[in-house]
Design a protein around this motif. Structure first.
Motif, PDB file in Angstrom:
ATOM      1  N   MET A  69      41.259  33.388  55.805  1.00 25.93           N
ATOM      2  CA  MET A  69      40.528  34.453  55.124  1.00 25.93           C
ATOM      3  C   MET A  69      39.489  33.895  54.164  1.00 25.93           C
ATOM      4  O   MET A  69      39.694  32.866  53.534  1.00 25.93           O
ATOM      5  N   ALA A  72      35.554  37.554  48.832  1.00 23.49           N
ATOM      6  CA  ALA A  72      34.606  37.499  47.718  1.00 23.49           C
ATOM      7  C   ALA A  72      34.806  38.697  46.805  1.00 23.49           C
ATOM      8  O   ALA A  72      35.552  39.615  47.124  1.00 23.49           O
ATOM      9  N   GLN A  73      34.084  38.687  45.711  1.00 22.12           N
ATOM     10  CA  GLN A  73      34.138  39.660  44.623  1.00 22.12           C
ATOM     11  C   GLN A  73      35.363  39.361  43.749  1.00 22.12           C
ATOM     12  O   GLN A  73      36.514  39.501  44.185  1.00 22.12           O
ATOM     13  N   ASN A  76      38.353  41.544  43.686  1.00 24.11           N
ATOM     14  CA  ASN A  76      38.980  41.579  45.008  1.00 24.11           C
ATOM     15  C   ASN A  76      39.820  40.317  45.235  1.00 24.11           C
ATOM     16  O   ASN A  76      40.920  40.376  45.787  1.00 24.11           O
ATOM     17  N   HIS A  99      44.395  46.793  38.932  1.00 18.62           N
ATOM     18  CA  HIS A  99      43.071  46.652  39.541  1.00 18.62           C
ATOM     19  C   HIS A  99      42.037  47.525  38.824  1.00 18.62           C
ATOM     20  O   HIS A  99      40.884  47.115  38.637  1.00 18.62           O
ATOM     21  N   LEU A 103      38.595  46.183  37.221  1.00 20.44           N
ATOM     22  CA  LEU A 103      37.272  46.732  37.525  1.00 20.44           C
ATOM     23  C   LEU A 103      36.568  47.201  36.257  1.00 20.44           C
ATOM     24  O   LEU A 103      35.341  47.131  36.151  1.00 20.44           O
TER      25      LEU A 103
ATOM     26  N   GLN B  73      38.177  54.372  38.493  1.00 22.96           N
ATOM     27  CA  GLN B  73      37.254  53.379  39.057  1.00 22.96           C
ATOM     28  C   GLN B  73      36.987  53.727  40.527  1.00 22.96           C
ATOM     29  O   GLN B  73      37.873  53.632  41.379  1.00 22.96           O
ATOM     30  N   ASN B  76      38.299  51.640  43.309  1.00 19.17           N
ATOM     31  CA  ASN B  76      39.764  51.663  43.314  1.00 19.17           C
ATOM     32  C   ASN B  76      40.278  52.961  43.936  1.00 19.17           C
ATOM     33  O   ASN B  76      41.257  52.969  44.689  1.00 19.17           O
ATOM     34  N   LEU B  79      39.839  52.569  47.557  1.00 16.12           N
ATOM     35  CA  LEU B  79      40.855  51.636  48.078  1.00 16.12           C
ATOM     36  C   LEU B  79      42.162  52.379  48.339  1.00 16.12           C
ATOM     37  O   LEU B  79      42.840  52.153  49.341  1.00 16.12           O
ATOM     38  N   TYR B  80      42.490  53.288  47.436  1.00 14.02           N
ATOM     39  CA  TYR B  80      43.705  54.086  47.590  1.00 14.02           C
ATOM     40  C   TYR B  80      43.535  55.135  48.700  1.00 14.02           C
ATOM     41  O   TYR B  80      44.419  55.320  49.531  1.00 14.02           O
ATOM     42  N   ALA B  93      43.503  42.024  55.880  1.00  8.94           N
ATOM     43  CA  ALA B  93      42.272  41.232  55.711  1.00  8.94           C
ATOM     44  C   ALA B  93      41.043  42.132  55.839  1.00  8.94           C
ATOM     45  O   ALA B  93      40.062  41.974  55.112  1.00  8.94           O
ATOM     46  N   ASP B  94      41.111  43.086  56.777  1.00 11.02           N
ATOM     47  CA  ASP B  94      39.965  43.987  56.961  1.00 11.02           C
ATOM     48  C   ASP B  94      39.838  44.971  55.800  1.00 11.02           C
ATOM     49  O   ASP B  94      38.735  45.370  55.439  1.00 11.02           O
ATOM     50  N   LEU B  96      40.613  44.275  52.696  1.00  9.10           N
ATOM     51  CA  LEU B  96      39.979  43.508  51.614  1.00  9.10           C
ATOM     52  C   LEU B  96      38.481  43.358  51.869  1.00  9.10           C
ATOM     53  O   LEU B  96      37.672  43.352  50.939  1.00  9.10           O
ATOM     54  N   TRP B  97      38.117  43.249  53.121  1.00 13.10           N
ATOM     55  CA  TRP B  97      36.699  43.115  53.480  1.00 13.10           C
ATOM     56  C   TRP B  97      35.960  44.424  53.172  1.00 13.10           C
ATOM     57  O   TRP B  97      34.879  44.411  52.578  1.00 13.10           O
ATOM     58  N   HIS B  99      36.849  46.516  50.955  1.00 13.83           N
ATOM     59  CA  HIS B  99      36.817  46.622  49.496  1.00 13.83           C
ATOM     60  C   HIS B  99      35.765  45.685  48.895  1.00 13.83           C
ATOM     61  O   HIS B  99      35.079  46.042  47.928  1.00 13.83           O
ATOM     62  N   GLN B 100      35.634  44.507  49.474  1.00 12.39           N
ATOM     63  CA  GLN B 100      34.580  43.588  49.027  1.00 12.39           C
ATOM     64  C   GLN B 100      33.206  44.260  49.154  1.00 12.39           C
ATOM     65  O   GLN B 100      32.367  44.161  48.253  1.00 12.39           O
ATOM     66  N   LEU B 103      32.778  46.850  46.466  1.00 13.53           N
ATOM     67  CA  LEU B 103      32.503  46.259  45.154  1.00 13.53           C
ATOM     68  C   LEU B 103      31.071  45.729  45.082  1.00 13.53           C
ATOM     69  O   LEU B 103      30.444  45.759  44.014  1.00 13.53           O
ATOM     70  N   THR B 104      30.553  45.280  46.210  1.00 20.08           N
ATOM     71  CA  THR B 104      29.159  44.829  46.226  1.00 20.08           C
ATOM     72  C   THR B 104      28.230  46.032  46.104  1.00 20.08           C
ATOM     73  O   THR B 104      27.203  45.978  45.413  1.00 20.08           O
ATOM     74  N   ASP B 107      28.203  46.944  42.478  1.00 23.52           N
ATOM     75  CA  ASP B 107      27.273  46.089  41.721  1.00 23.52           C
ATOM     76  C   ASP B 107      25.835  46.594  41.870  1.00 23.52           C
ATOM     77  O   ASP B 107      25.065  46.620  40.902  1.00 23.52           O
ATOM     78  N   VAL B 154      25.535  42.191  57.372  1.00 18.85           N
ATOM     79  CA  VAL B 154      26.932  42.568  57.610  1.00 18.85           C
ATOM     80  C   VAL B 154      27.038  43.393  58.898  1.00 18.85           C
ATOM     81  O   VAL B 154      27.916  43.161  59.737  1.00 18.85           O
TER      82      VAL B 154
END
Lengths: 241, 241
Positions: A69, A72-73, A76, A99, A103, B73, B76, B79-80, B93-94, B96-97, B99-100, B103-104, B107, B154
């Motif tokens: 894996m 990033a962030q 996260n 979390h 944040l 947030q 967040n 995410l829930y 893993a996906d 988290l991706w 969520h990444q 979060l971007t 930003d 992406v």
């Protein structure tokens, strides 16, 4: 598992929030861009960031390689690492709460950074010093009390004793909060000292985190990069009051 | 479960990212501050935010009540909600991706907001218009290409067909990305039109999200608050180029 952290080697920056968690847990990790030799240093960081075949590219460091894996962030990464490092509560609701705090800290970090770079990250501080002074004045008067007052309230409302932000044990949120207070003390010593008079629980939290044995060892080591004027927290005396 | 969303009633703002997910999924929810009568309206929002006994207080809206849980947030909350609404991939893993990416996007949203409020949220735009112009020029020239170029990449690198950001199905990240593009078109029509020439996949993603039946119905309804000059995305012609 040996984690690989990719972050700039000369600043604490956002990478430090990840370093603190890894160090506190005594986890095995490589701070890739701080290494010497092949596959290390900033070239390795840039090569990894710009890999054309990376399925989950990062817009910016920090990012963490954990087995297959790549994450990033900052928040996260900590969401992923927390349970693995024993720095997260068990219940899902509590993990979301940690979390949420991370944040909110991340939001605060952006505001702290922008006190010295209110116009653009790509411009020198000197080219936005007037705007920085204007932004910092309001940041000190309004935003420090708002954010730190909120985190003090969080500590006060935690029904479990121990002085941690969530539940009865330390989580990544406590370590991140420590870093914010350290950074504010460095960047805005006058404003932070004044604020701390009304924030007894946050001051205690800072002490409690700093006293954790592995973290105390880390903070006293060369692995802890000193604060400087290239990171998020910068001390420009003219911005403090 | 009937979700209760707490957010300002007169702007899209950050709450809109949550509304889009709830609407797309056809979830039952109450937009508390937009309701009439007891327990509704802005007083209900403020009362909930300022409850002295709330164990998990929010620094700011949006926050979501889901059964016994109160979650704040935006990222967040998503995410829930993602897995509950069928808007998240299955593998950790996906998730988290996704969520990444959220979060971007978060930003990016801060940077978009700060184009018109580079000095302080508590000041009127008119009192920071000069700084806003300076920040917006660089935002348009550097930050829009950086962020949107990243999200286009992406989409290009997703090995699964379908045009979604992660895997073969829509996730909250796609809905959030739609909202960003809509907002940029409103706030910076000239800059966004120029950028979009190099972003075919993002333009297609926007169309694909807008065409989802429940979302299309929502976007054409009165529930969708129009963009205006109080939210994150504001159209000040002097800031666009």
């Amino acid at each position: 598992m040996i984690f690989q952290l990719y972050y700039w080697p000369t600043i604490q920056g956002r990478g430090e929030f990840v370093r603190l968690a890894l160090e506190d847990a005594g986890a095995e990790y490589v701070d890739v861009a701080r290494g010497k030799g092949r596959g290390s240093g900033v070239p390795a960081l840039l090569a990894q960031m710009n890999r054309a075949d990376a399925p989950h590219p990062a817009l910016a460091p920090p990012f963490l390689k954990a087995g297959d894996m790549m994450i990033a962030q900052t928040a996260n990464i900590l969401l992923y690492l927390g349970p693995k490092l024993g720095l997260a509560p068990r219940a899902t609701a509590d993990r979301l709460w940690v979390h949420q705090l991370e944040l909110t800290i991340a939001d605060f970090i952006v505001e702290i950074h922008d006190t010295h770079h209110p116009i653009a990250s790509s411009l020198y501080y000197e080219d936005q010093a007037a705007e920085a002074r204007r932004r910092s004045t309001i940041f000190i008067d309004e935003r420090i009390p708002k954010f730190l007052g909120y985190f003090e309230r969080v500590l006060r409302r935690n029904p479990r004793r121990g002085g941690w932000m969530v539940g009865a044990r330390a989580s990544t949120a406590d370590l991140s909060m420590f870093q914010v207070i350290e950074g504010l003390r460095y960047a805005f010593p006058k404003a932070t000292a004044r604020s701390e008079r009304d924030l007894p629980r946050l001051v205690e939290l800072r002490e409690r985190v700093a006293a954790r044995p592995r973290l105390a060892a880390y903070l006293g080591s060369k692995r802890r990069i000193p604060f400087n004027d290239s990171g998020i927290f910068r001390h420009y005396p003219e911005l403090d009051h």
